[in-house]
Scaffold this active site. Structure first.
Site, short mmCIF file in Angstrom:
data_model
loop_
_atom_site.label_atom_id
_atom_site.label_comp_id
_atom_site.label_asym_id
_atom_site.label_seq_id
_atom_site.Cartn_x
_atom_site.Cartn_y
_atom_site.Cartn_z
N GLY A 85 13.46 -72.37 27.88
CA GLY A 85 13.69 -72.86 29.25
C GLY A 85 12.44 -72.70 30.07
O GLY A 85 11.38 -72.37 29.54
N ARG A 111 26.69 -80.58 29.12
CA ARG A 111 26.69 -80.59 30.59
C ARG A 111 26.65 -79.16 31.08
O ARG A 111 26.80 -78.22 30.29
CB ARG A 111 27.97 -81.27 31.12
N GLN A 112 26.45 -79.01 32.38
CA GLN A 112 26.52 -77.71 32.98
C GLN A 112 27.92 -77.12 32.77
O GLN A 112 28.90 -77.86 32.78
CB GLN A 112 26.22 -77.82 34.48
N ASN A 113 28.00 -75.83 32.54
CA ASN A 113 29.26 -75.09 32.32
C ASN A 113 29.93 -75.36 30.98
O ASN A 113 31.00 -74.83 30.72
CB ASN A 113 30.27 -75.32 33.45
N GLY A 127 16.92 -71.39 28.70
CA GLY A 127 16.39 -70.42 29.65
C GLY A 127 17.47 -69.41 30.02
O GLY A 127 18.54 -69.37 29.40
N ASP A 128 17.18 -68.63 31.07
CA ASP A 128 18.13 -67.61 31.50
C ASP A 128 19.44 -68.21 32.01
O ASP A 128 20.48 -67.55 32.00
CB ASP A 128 17.49 -66.74 32.60
N GLY A 129 19.40 -69.46 32.48
CA GLY A 129 20.58 -70.10 33.05
C GLY A 129 21.74 -70.19 32.07
O GLY A 129 22.90 -69.98 32.43
N GLU A 189 19.78 -68.82 39.73
CA GLU A 189 20.65 -69.96 40.07
C GLU A 189 21.08 -69.82 41.53
O GLU A 189 21.48 -68.73 41.96
CB GLU A 189 21.91 -69.97 39.18
N PRO A 231 19.65 -78.95 25.57
CA PRO A 231 18.59 -79.91 25.26
C PRO A 231 17.72 -80.24 26.47
O PRO A 231 16.63 -80.78 26.31
CB PRO A 231 19.34 -81.16 24.78
P1 ADP Z 1 15.73 -73.61 32.54
O1 ADP Z 1 15.16 -72.24 32.38
O2 ADP Z 1 14.78 -74.65 32.07
O3 ADP Z 1 16.24 -73.84 33.91
P2 ADP Z 1 18.39 -73.02 31.67
O4 ADP Z 1 18.89 -72.55 30.38
O5 ADP Z 1 18.31 -72.00 32.74
O6 ADP Z 1 16.95 -73.69 31.52
O7 ADP Z 1 19.31 -74.22 32.11
C1 ADP Z 1 19.26 -74.77 33.39
C2 ADP Z 1 20.60 -75.25 33.79
O8 ADP Z 1 21.03 -76.30 32.96
C3 ADP Z 1 21.69 -74.20 33.70
O9 ADP Z 1 22.27 -74.03 34.96
C4 ADP Z 1 22.70 -74.75 32.72
O10 ADP Z 1 24.00 -74.50 33.15
C5 ADP Z 1 22.45 -76.23 32.78
N1 ADP Z 1 22.80 -76.98 31.55
C6 ADP Z 1 23.10 -76.53 30.33
N2 ADP Z 1 23.32 -77.54 29.46
C7 ADP Z 1 23.14 -78.67 30.17
C8 ADP Z 1 23.22 -80.07 29.83
N3 ADP Z 1 23.51 -80.46 28.61
N4 ADP Z 1 22.97 -80.93 30.82
C9 ADP Z 1 22.63 -80.54 32.06
N5 ADP Z 1 22.56 -79.25 32.43
C10 ADP Z 1 22.80 -78.32 31.51
#
Ligand code: ADP
Ligand code: MG
Length: 451
Positions: A108, A53-55, A77-79, A430, A20
């Protein structure tokens, strides 16, 4: 008689993972307004999970039962795709798990893989919702292509699997420093680029690489294709125009993406060989001008020097494929490698056509060409030339500039050893620990929904 339900094709079940907070934070809205109506129409069934959250996504895919799904799709996004791939590779059943079709619907700020999918489908380069619509269409179509992954090892011994890039210098600086302009969406990279150009840094380091075979010339123009025939087909010449179209090669792009591509059609028998065969593989190629196709039964990769497995640290052998081209980071690179020490503006290892939705960085790349495209720009390049380079990158015409400061090499493996104390290194956009880093290609071990 009764018609069993089993005879009817069941709809595909997709696990949708949505970040989100990706991009400008409108992934959920775009999903509800654009994605769900289209995939529902296409009779795709799905579960939608929002990451908290992340991970979260990384942990989730480690424990799910994969037979329940026909694919995992990230809406981000790619993350988030990076998380999913690495979560799958951390499973004891990684070899099977990473074969699950992976999709990406771009919501993303870094949407390189979505742009690569859009490009390989032959669509015009677009951004934002247009890119999302194209990618959703392709996802509904559902065709899958093998995807190369690159196994990356850092100084602490951490190993990650990368599908996009490793960057050091200008590109990683822009990527990370522009995080603060996240609210701008993809425009953050443009602003970040301008800021970085004003205060241009150079980095000293050693760059080593294992050149890909038959890639001595750097000019990515196809000359001949060496085709490995299936079964007992004798050596023969195939008419190129036909082979090129059979293999789905787009001639203008002069791509060299022939590995493991199959043709269902029979090759035309040549006078020297009356036999015919049902399919053939391309195994290697060289560049210059388009001329001929030569059938060659050499198996792929066997001519490459490999490092003995017993030289690898044992931790590396626990999960994932063996990094058979790499020597441990604390040891010198194998003798067959090439090393350059220089001052760099940037070093980039890229394995997709795009580095961002409007960065057509490596027009000749392909999802499963078995190649890492190693690029570097040496110190001494003028700011004007660098600006021209990045402006031309939108259309992918930057290689026409032929600057002596810019080098592009197709390789199987590489090592970066920074000598400048401080800097930023990214994997798939990243940030990772700064220091020596190396990686090697693993040909087609994953699967990507490319439509
Ligand atoms: P963007 O292209 O906008 O950076 P990404 O899909 O690459 O979008 O996500 C960016 C980062 O957010 C990634 O490292 C991912 O692990 C992290 N992420 C995923 N879900 C969440 C969340 N709910 N809250 C915070 N970070 C998150
Ligand atoms: Mg590739």
């Amino acid at each position: 008689t009764e018609i069993s339900c089993n005879l009817l094709p069941r709809s595909r079940r997709l696990l949708l993972l949505l970040n989100p907070f990706g991009g400008k934070g409108n992934a959920l809205q775009w999903c509800q307004n654009h994605i769900l109506p289209m995939i529902t129409e296409a009779d795709v069934s799905f579960n939608l999970i929002q990451t908290e959250r992340q991970n979260h996504a990384r942990e989730l895919v480690q424990s799910i039962s994969l037979d329940e799904w026909d694919g995992i799709v990230v809406i981000s996004g790619d993350g988030l795709l990076h998380e999913v791939i690495n979560g799958l590779m951390e499973r004891p059943d990684w070899e099977e798990a990473v074969k699950i079709p992976l999709g990406i619907l771009p919501c993303g700020s870094g949407n390189a893989v979505a742009a690569a999918i859009n490009c390989s489908a032959g669509f015009e380069q677009v951004l934002g919702q247009e890119l999302l619509t194209n990618c959703t269409l392709l996802l509904c179509h559902g065709a899958v292509s093998p995807l190369d992954l690159v196994s990356i090892t850092t100084a602490s011994g951490t190993r990650v699997f990368s599908f996009l890039s490793v960057a050091w210098g200008f590109i990683s600086d822009v990527d990370i420093e522009s995080e603060k302009y996240r609210h701008m969406g993809p425009a953050r990279f443009t602003v970040g680029t301008v800021v970085r150009l004003v205060s241009l840094n150079t980095y000293r380091g050693r760059l080593s690489y294992l050149p890909a075979p038959d890639c001595a010339a750097h000019r990515p123009i196809l000359r001949s294709i060496t085709v490995a025939a299936n079964g007992s087909l004798p050596f023969q010449h195939l008419p190129l125009h036909r082979t090129v179209s059979d293999m789905g090669l787009c001639e203008e792009r002069q791509a060299f993406c022939f590995h493991e591509m199959e043709s269902a059609e029979e090759p035309t028998p040549s006078p020297s060989s009356p036999s015919s065969s049902s399919s053939f593989h391309a195994s290697s190629f060289s560049f210059e001008t388009l001329s001929e196709v030569v059938v060659d039964k050499r198996p792929q990769h066997t001519d490459l020097p490999k490092v003995l497995p017993n030289r690898l640290p044992s931790a590396q052998q626990m999960h994932g494929p063996l990094d058979d081209f790499l020597a441990p980071l604390e040891q010198p690179v194998p003798k067959s490698w090439v090393t350059v020490e220089d001052d760099f503006v940037l070093v980039l290892a890229i394995y997709q056509t795009h580095l961002g939705a409007d960065l057509f960085t490596m027009p000749t790349a392909c999802f499963n060409d078995g190649l890492i495209h190693l690029c570097f720009v040496k110190a001494g390049i003028s700011r004007a030339a660098l600006i021209r380079l990045f402006l031309a990158m939108e259309k992918g015409t930057h290689f026409e500039q032929e600057s002596p400061y810019c080098v592009h090499l197709p390789v199987r493996a590489f090592r970066i050893e920074p000598l400048t104390q401080k800097g930023i290194i990214t994997i798939d956009g990243e940030r990772v620990e700064y220091g020596p880093i190396q990686g090697q290609i693993h040909h087609g071990i994953a699967n990507l929904v490319t439509g």
